[in-house]
Enzyme design. Structure first.
Site, PDB file in Angstrom:
ATOM      1  N   GLY A  19       0.823  -1.217   0.000  1.00 31.35           N
ATOM      2  CA  GLY A  19       0.000   0.000   0.000  1.00 31.35           C
ATOM      3  C   GLY A  19       0.851   1.258   0.000  1.00 31.35           C
ATOM      4  N   HIS A  20       2.000   1.212  -0.720  1.00 33.37           N
ATOM      5  CA  HIS A  20       2.989   2.295  -0.602  1.00 33.37           C
ATOM      6  C   HIS A  20       2.561   3.602  -1.264  1.00 33.37           C
ATOM      7  N   ARG A  21       1.457   3.602  -2.036  1.00 32.65           N
ATOM      8  CA  ARG A  21       1.019   4.871  -2.628  1.00 32.65           C
ATOM      9  C   ARG A  21      -0.094   5.533  -1.822  1.00 32.65           C
ATOM     10  N   SER A 116      -7.078  -0.066  13.280  1.00 37.44           N
ATOM     11  CA  SER A 116      -7.683   1.261  13.389  1.00 37.44           C
ATOM     12  C   SER A 116      -8.407   1.367  14.732  1.00 37.44           C
ATOM     13  N   SER A 117      -8.583   2.607  15.199  1.00 36.00           N
ATOM     14  CA  SER A 117      -9.260   2.816  16.492  1.00 36.00           C
ATOM     15  C   SER A 117     -10.725   2.370  16.453  1.00 36.00           C
ATOM     16  N   CYS A 118     -11.274   2.108  15.258  1.00 32.85           N
ATOM     17  CA  CYS A 118     -12.671   1.669  15.177  1.00 32.85           C
ATOM     18  C   CYS A 118     -12.861   0.239  15.661  1.00 32.85           C
ATOM     19  N   TYR A 145     -15.828  -3.209   8.740  1.00 33.75           N
ATOM     20  CA  TYR A 145     -14.394  -2.901   8.671  1.00 33.75           C
ATOM     21  C   TYR A 145     -13.730  -3.256  10.006  1.00 33.75           C
ATOM     22  N   LYS A 149     -10.612  -5.818  10.889  1.00 34.78           N
ATOM     23  CA  LYS A 149      -9.399  -5.371  11.589  1.00 34.78           C
ATOM     24  C   LYS A 149      -9.157  -6.185  12.863  1.00 34.78           C
ATOM     25  N   PRO A 172      -3.775   2.827  14.817  1.00 30.81           N
ATOM     26  CA  PRO A 172      -3.730   4.293  14.762  1.00 30.81           C
ATOM     27  C   PRO A 172      -5.105   4.914  14.971  1.00 30.81           C
ATOM     28  N   HIS A 188     -12.305  10.645   4.576  1.00 28.35           N
ATOM     29  CA  HIS A 188     -12.487  10.983   5.996  1.00 28.35           C
ATOM     30  C   HIS A 188     -12.781  12.479   6.142  1.00 28.35           C
ATOM     31  N   TRP A 211     -21.160  17.563   7.773  1.00 33.62           N
ATOM     32  CA  TRP A 211     -22.054  16.468   8.134  1.00 33.62           C
ATOM     33  C   TRP A 211     -22.231  16.323   9.643  1.00 33.62           C
ATOM     34  N   ARG A 218     -13.008  13.628  17.997  1.00 33.30           N
ATOM     35  CA  ARG A 218     -12.040  12.780  17.298  1.00 33.30           C
ATOM     36  C   ARG A 218     -10.630  13.211  17.672  1.00 33.30           C
TER      37      ARG A 218
HETATM   38  N1  LIG Z   1      -6.607   6.957   7.037  1.00 30.37           N
HETATM   39  C1  LIG Z   1      -6.869   6.843   8.325  1.00 30.37           C
HETATM   40  O1  LIG Z   1      -7.397   7.775   8.977  1.00 30.37           O
HETATM   41  C2  LIG Z   1      -6.511   5.579   9.043  1.00 30.37           C
HETATM   42  C3  LIG Z   1      -5.936   4.485   8.411  1.00 30.37           C
HETATM   43  N2  LIG Z   1      -5.652   3.347   9.138  1.00 30.37           N
HETATM   44  C4  LIG Z   1      -5.107   2.149   8.495  1.00 30.37           C
HETATM   45  O2  LIG Z   1      -3.916   2.407   7.783  1.00 30.37           O
HETATM   46  C5  LIG Z   1      -3.843   1.559   6.641  1.00 30.37           C
HETATM   47  C6  LIG Z   1      -3.610   2.399   5.403  1.00 30.37           C
HETATM   48  O3  LIG Z   1      -4.668   3.328   5.268  1.00 30.37           O
HETATM   49  P1  LIG Z   1      -4.553   4.599   4.298  1.00 30.37           P
HETATM   50  O4  LIG Z   1      -3.145   4.799   3.917  1.00 30.37           O
HETATM   51  O5  LIG Z   1      -5.326   5.666   4.928  1.00 30.37           O
HETATM   52  O6  LIG Z   1      -5.385   4.089   3.036  1.00 30.37           O
HETATM   53  P2  LIG Z   1      -5.236   4.535   1.512  1.00 30.37           P
HETATM   54  O7  LIG Z   1      -6.544   4.249   0.876  1.00 30.37           O
HETATM   55  O8  LIG Z   1      -4.653   5.890   1.423  1.00 30.37           O
HETATM   56  O9  LIG Z   1      -4.152   3.517   0.962  1.00 30.37           O
HETATM   57  C7  LIG Z   1      -4.408   2.143   0.885  1.00 30.37           C
HETATM   58  C8  LIG Z   1      -3.473   1.548  -0.132  1.00 30.37           C
HETATM   59  O10 LIG Z   1      -3.780   0.141  -0.254  1.00 30.37           O
HETATM   60  C9  LIG Z   1      -3.795  -0.188  -1.635  1.00 30.37           C
HETATM   61  N3  LIG Z   1      -4.695  -1.310  -1.881  1.00 30.37           N
HETATM   62  C10 LIG Z   1      -6.023  -1.373  -1.623  1.00 30.37           C
HETATM   63  N4  LIG Z   1      -6.511  -2.555  -2.023  1.00 30.37           N
HETATM   64  C11 LIG Z   1      -5.466  -3.253  -2.546  1.00 30.37           C
HETATM   65  C12 LIG Z   1      -5.332  -4.532  -3.137  1.00 30.37           C
HETATM   66  N5  LIG Z   1      -6.381  -5.343  -3.272  1.00 30.37           N
HETATM   67  N6  LIG Z   1      -4.117  -4.907  -3.564  1.00 30.37           N
HETATM   68  C13 LIG Z   1      -3.049  -4.102  -3.462  1.00 30.37           C
HETATM   69  N7  LIG Z   1      -3.095  -2.875  -2.907  1.00 30.37           N
HETATM   70  C14 LIG Z   1      -4.310  -2.460  -2.461  1.00 30.37           C
HETATM   71  C15 LIG Z   1      -4.314   1.060  -2.311  1.00 30.37           C
HETATM   72  O11 LIG Z   1      -4.017   1.073  -3.668  1.00 30.37           O
HETATM   73  P3  LIG Z   1      -5.135   1.614  -4.696  1.00 30.37           P
HETATM   74  O12 LIG Z   1      -5.480   3.002  -4.225  1.00 30.37           O
HETATM   75  O13 LIG Z   1      -4.442   1.568  -6.013  1.00 30.37           O
HETATM   76  O14 LIG Z   1      -6.290   0.660  -4.561  1.00 30.37           O
HETATM   77  C16 LIG Z   1      -3.610   2.152  -1.521  1.00 30.37           C
HETATM   78  O15 LIG Z   1      -2.323   2.403  -2.030  1.00 30.37           O
HETATM   79  C17 LIG Z   1      -5.142   0.758   6.595  1.00 30.37           C
HETATM   80  O16 LIG Z   1      -4.940  -0.513   7.160  1.00 30.37           O
HETATM   81  C18 LIG Z   1      -6.067   1.568   7.473  1.00 30.37           C
HETATM   82  O17 LIG Z   1      -7.019   0.757   8.093  1.00 30.37           O
HETATM   83  C19 LIG Z   1      -5.899   3.282  10.473  1.00 30.37           C
HETATM   84  C20 LIG Z   1      -6.454   4.331  11.133  1.00 30.37           C
HETATM   85  C21 LIG Z   1      -6.814   5.541  10.489  1.00 30.37           C
HETATM   86  C1  LIG Z   2     -10.455   6.406  10.848  1.00 25.73           C
HETATM   87  C2  LIG Z   2     -11.887   6.024  11.035  1.00 25.73           C
HETATM   88  O1  LIG Z   2     -12.677   6.698  10.089  1.00 25.73           O
HETATM   89  C3  LIG Z   2     -14.074   6.389  10.044  1.00 25.73           C
HETATM   90  O2  LIG Z   2     -14.699   6.728  11.220  1.00 25.73           O
HETATM   91  P1  LIG Z   2     -15.002   8.235  11.624  1.00 25.73           P
HETATM   92  O3  LIG Z   2     -14.003   8.691  12.623  1.00 25.73           O
HETATM   93  O4  LIG Z   2     -16.426   8.343  12.009  1.00 25.73           O
HETATM   94  O5  LIG Z   2     -14.651   8.961  10.261  1.00 25.73           O
HETATM   95  P2  LIG Z   2     -14.946  10.228   9.393  1.00 25.73           P
HETATM   96  O6  LIG Z   2     -13.670  10.941   9.304  1.00 25.73           O
HETATM   97  O7  LIG Z   2     -15.572   9.815   8.111  1.00 25.73           O
HETATM   98  O8  LIG Z   2     -16.037  11.111  10.203  1.00 25.73           O
HETATM   99  C4  LIG Z   2     -15.743  11.709  11.424  1.00 25.73           C
HETATM  100  C5  LIG Z   2     -16.855  12.635  11.830  1.00 25.73           C
HETATM  101  O9  LIG Z   2     -16.846  13.783  10.964  1.00 25.73           O
HETATM  102  C6  LIG Z   2     -18.168  14.052  10.486  1.00 25.73           C
HETATM  103  N1  LIG Z   2     -18.084  14.761   9.203  1.00 25.73           N
HETATM  104  C7  LIG Z   2     -18.470  16.048   9.005  1.00 25.73           C
HETATM  105  N2  LIG Z   2     -18.354  16.381   7.724  1.00 25.73           N
HETATM  106  C8  LIG Z   2     -17.838  15.292   7.093  1.00 25.73           C
HETATM  107  C9  LIG Z   2     -17.501  15.070   5.746  1.00 25.73           C
HETATM  108  O10 LIG Z   2     -17.624  15.902   4.865  1.00 25.73           O
HETATM  109  N3  LIG Z   2     -16.975  13.829   5.472  1.00 25.73           N
HETATM  110  C10 LIG Z   2     -16.805  12.869   6.427  1.00 25.73           C
HETATM  111  N4  LIG Z   2     -16.248  11.676   6.080  1.00 25.73           N
HETATM  112  N5  LIG Z   2     -17.157  13.059   7.719  1.00 25.73           N
HETATM  113  C11 LIG Z   2     -17.678  14.273   8.034  1.00 25.73           C
HETATM  114  C12 LIG Z   2     -18.808  12.679  10.435  1.00 25.73           C
HETATM  115  O11 LIG Z   2     -20.219  12.778  10.379  1.00 25.73           O
HETATM  116  C13 LIG Z   2     -18.269  12.051  11.726  1.00 25.73           C
HETATM  117  O12 LIG Z   2     -19.022  12.501  12.832  1.00 25.73           O
HETATM  118  C14 LIG Z   2     -14.265   4.962   9.761  1.00 25.73           C
HETATM  119  O13 LIG Z   2     -13.817   4.696   8.477  1.00 25.73           O
HETATM  120  C15 LIG Z   2     -13.537   4.109  10.759  1.00 25.73           C
HETATM  121  O14 LIG Z   2     -13.583   2.820  10.355  1.00 25.73           O
HETATM  122  C16 LIG Z   2     -12.122   4.559  11.001  1.00 25.73           C
HETATM  123  O15 LIG Z   2     -11.238   3.777  11.250  1.00 25.73           O
END
Ligand SMILES: NC(=O)C1=CN([C@@H]2O[C@H](COP(=O)(O)OP(=O)(O)OC[C@H]3O[C@@H](n4cnc5c(N)ncnc54)[C@H](OP(=O)(O)O)[C@@H]3O)[C@@H](O)[C@H]2O)C=CC1
Ligand SMILES: C[C@H]1O[C@H](OP(=O)(O)OP(=O)(O)OC[C@H]2O[C@@H](n3cnc4c(=O)[nH]c(N)nc43)[C@H](O)[C@@H]2O)[C@@H](O)[C@@H](O)C1=O
Length: 318
Positions: A19-21, A116-118, A145, A149, A172, A188, A211, A218
């Site tokens: 997932g390096h991109r 993830s914290s979820c 999800y 996890k 995280p 997000h 929303w 958070r």
């Molecule tokens: N973002 C956040 O707020 C949080 C993220 N995490 C965790 O961190 C990790 C990374 O998340 P994040 O960087 O945000 O996610 P991104 O969506 O930014 O990146 C995920 C990466 O995984 C790749 N990927 C997805 N499906 C496949 C597949 N079938 N085969 C190969 N590669 C794949 C994607 O490639 P492509 O886009 O080409 O599909 C992408 O590069 C996850 O496990 C997530 O649960 C935890 C807490 C919070």
């Molecule tokens: C990292 C975490 O991320 C997710 O959980 P979440 O924390 O609820 O994530 P969120 O960032 O989407 O929302 C946070 C809050 O923000 C409000 N909100 C306002 N306005 C917008 C808006 O425009 N977009 C979004 N997405 N949310 C909005 C929204 O209604 C909510 O109250 C899960 O994927 C979970 O699985 C996970 O791991």
């Protein structure tokens, strides 16, 4: 030299960052490169679909990485999680099962799985300690999800117990930073608002819709801090239990929206769409375990937002 010292001592070790991109994977690559690691193994989704078991198996057999960081996953915000539950459970179970199992069977020294914290119950004690896992019902908007996890954590534990495999898990809090997903609906909250405020500023709009009610709390962590913590754990932790990674600071969504508005420079009003879900009311993690190992977050939310908006302006097609 103990097992945990050896990660930092061999800068030519082959490290597969899955997932390096993405947001997290790209930050981990930057961090490893800045530390002098020279042998990173990287595959795009198009090159290697991690849901395909036999392809993953062949890849590990051919490449034999020494370390694996599993940052590939199906990821999205509250709307995406709520709308595509089958994708969130199936794709994540497939990716993590394939990668963890192949890692073990092809002699990987250590794997770090990202959860993830979820994973924690909707009404977990705050701040949430690691042992709150499986102590109550999950938040319905992301339970599919979360179940995937939780299975990843348990798989790491099971392989450690049965096979002595050095599989660790980091949990995280909500992350943000360069290479985030700025999709208008499926992202997000932080990137979604940054994009919406920027568009409103450019178009001279008077209002921006946010929303929910604005009351959920958070905890946000800049992804460069997370990458630093991941590398720290690779070098310093080999335990059975997963490890929380947070900033220790929480804001309401209303406070976040005001801060993003200020950083972007939008001067209009916020309008709350309470037909959209709030999700979990509060999820501040207890990151004292990681702090006791010697790691703490460094980047403030304000500084992180300024850095992310700069990246957005320079890199995302407006
Ligand atoms: N973002 C956040 O707020 C949080 C993220 N995490 C965790 O961190 C990790 C990374 O998340 P994040 O960087 O945000 O996610 P991104 O969506 O930014 O990146 C995920 C990466 O995984 C790749 N990927 C997805 N499906 C496949 C597949 N079938 N085969 C190969 N590669 C794949 C994607 O490639 P492509 O886009 O080409 O599909 C992408 O590069 C996850 O496990 C997530 O649960 C935890 C807490 C919070
Ligand atoms: C990292 C975490 O991320 C997710 O959980 P979440 O924390 O609820 O994530 P969120 O960032 O989407 O929302 C946070 C809050 O923000 C409000 N909100 C306002 N306005 C917008 C808006 O425009 N977009 C979004 N997405 N949310 C909005 C929204 O209604 C909510 O109250 C899960 O994927 C979970 O699985 C996970 O791991």
């Amino acid at each position: 030299m103990g097992e945990t010292d050896s990660f930092f001592s061999n800068k030519s070790a082959k490290i597969f960052v899955a997932g390096h991109r993405g947001l997290v994977g790209s930050a981990i690559v930057r961090k490893l490169q800045s530390l002098g690691f020279t042998n990173l193994l990287l595959r795009t989704h198009a090159d290697l679909d991690l849901t395909r078991q036999s392809d993953v198996e062949s890849f590990f057999a051919d490449e034999k990485p020494h370390y694996v960081v599993l940052a590939a996953a199906k990821v999205g915000g509250i709307h995406a999680n709520n709308t595509y539950p089958a994708d969130f459970i199936a794709i994540n179970l497939q990716i993590q099962t394939n990668v963890i199992d192949s890692s073990y069977r092809h002699g990987v020294k250590k794997i770090l799985f990202l959860g993830s914290s979820c994973i924690y119950p909707k009404f977990a004690p705050q701040p949430i300690p690691e042992n709150a896992l499986l102590s109550g019902p999950l938040e319905p908007t992301n339970e599919w999800y979360a179940v995937a996890k939780i299975a990843g954590i348990k798989m790491c534990q099971a392989y450690r117990i049965q096979h002595g495999f050095d599989a660790i898990s980091a949990m995280p809090t909500n992350l943000y930073g360069p290479n985030d997903n700025f999709h208008p609906e499926n992202s997000h909250v932080l990137p979604a608002l940054m994009r919406r405020f920027h568009k409103a500023k450019v178009e001279g709009a008077k209002e921006v819709v946010v929303w929910g009610t604005g009351s959920p709390l958070r905890e946000f962590l800049h992804v460069d801090d997370l990458a630093d913590a991941v590398v720290f754990l690779l070098g310093n932790y080999s335990g059975l239990e997963h490890v929380n990674v947070g900033s220790g600071k929480e804001v309401t969504i209303k406070e976040l929206a005001e801060l993003v508005k200020e950083v972007v420079g939008f001067e209009g009003e916020l309008v709350w769409d309470s037909s959209k879900p709030d999700g979990t009311p509060r999820k501040l993690m207890d990151s004292s375990k990681l702090a006791s190992l010697g790691w703490n977050a460094k980047i403030s939310l304000k500084d992180g937002l300024i850095d992310t908006y700069k990246w957005y302006l320079e890199n995302v097609k407006q």
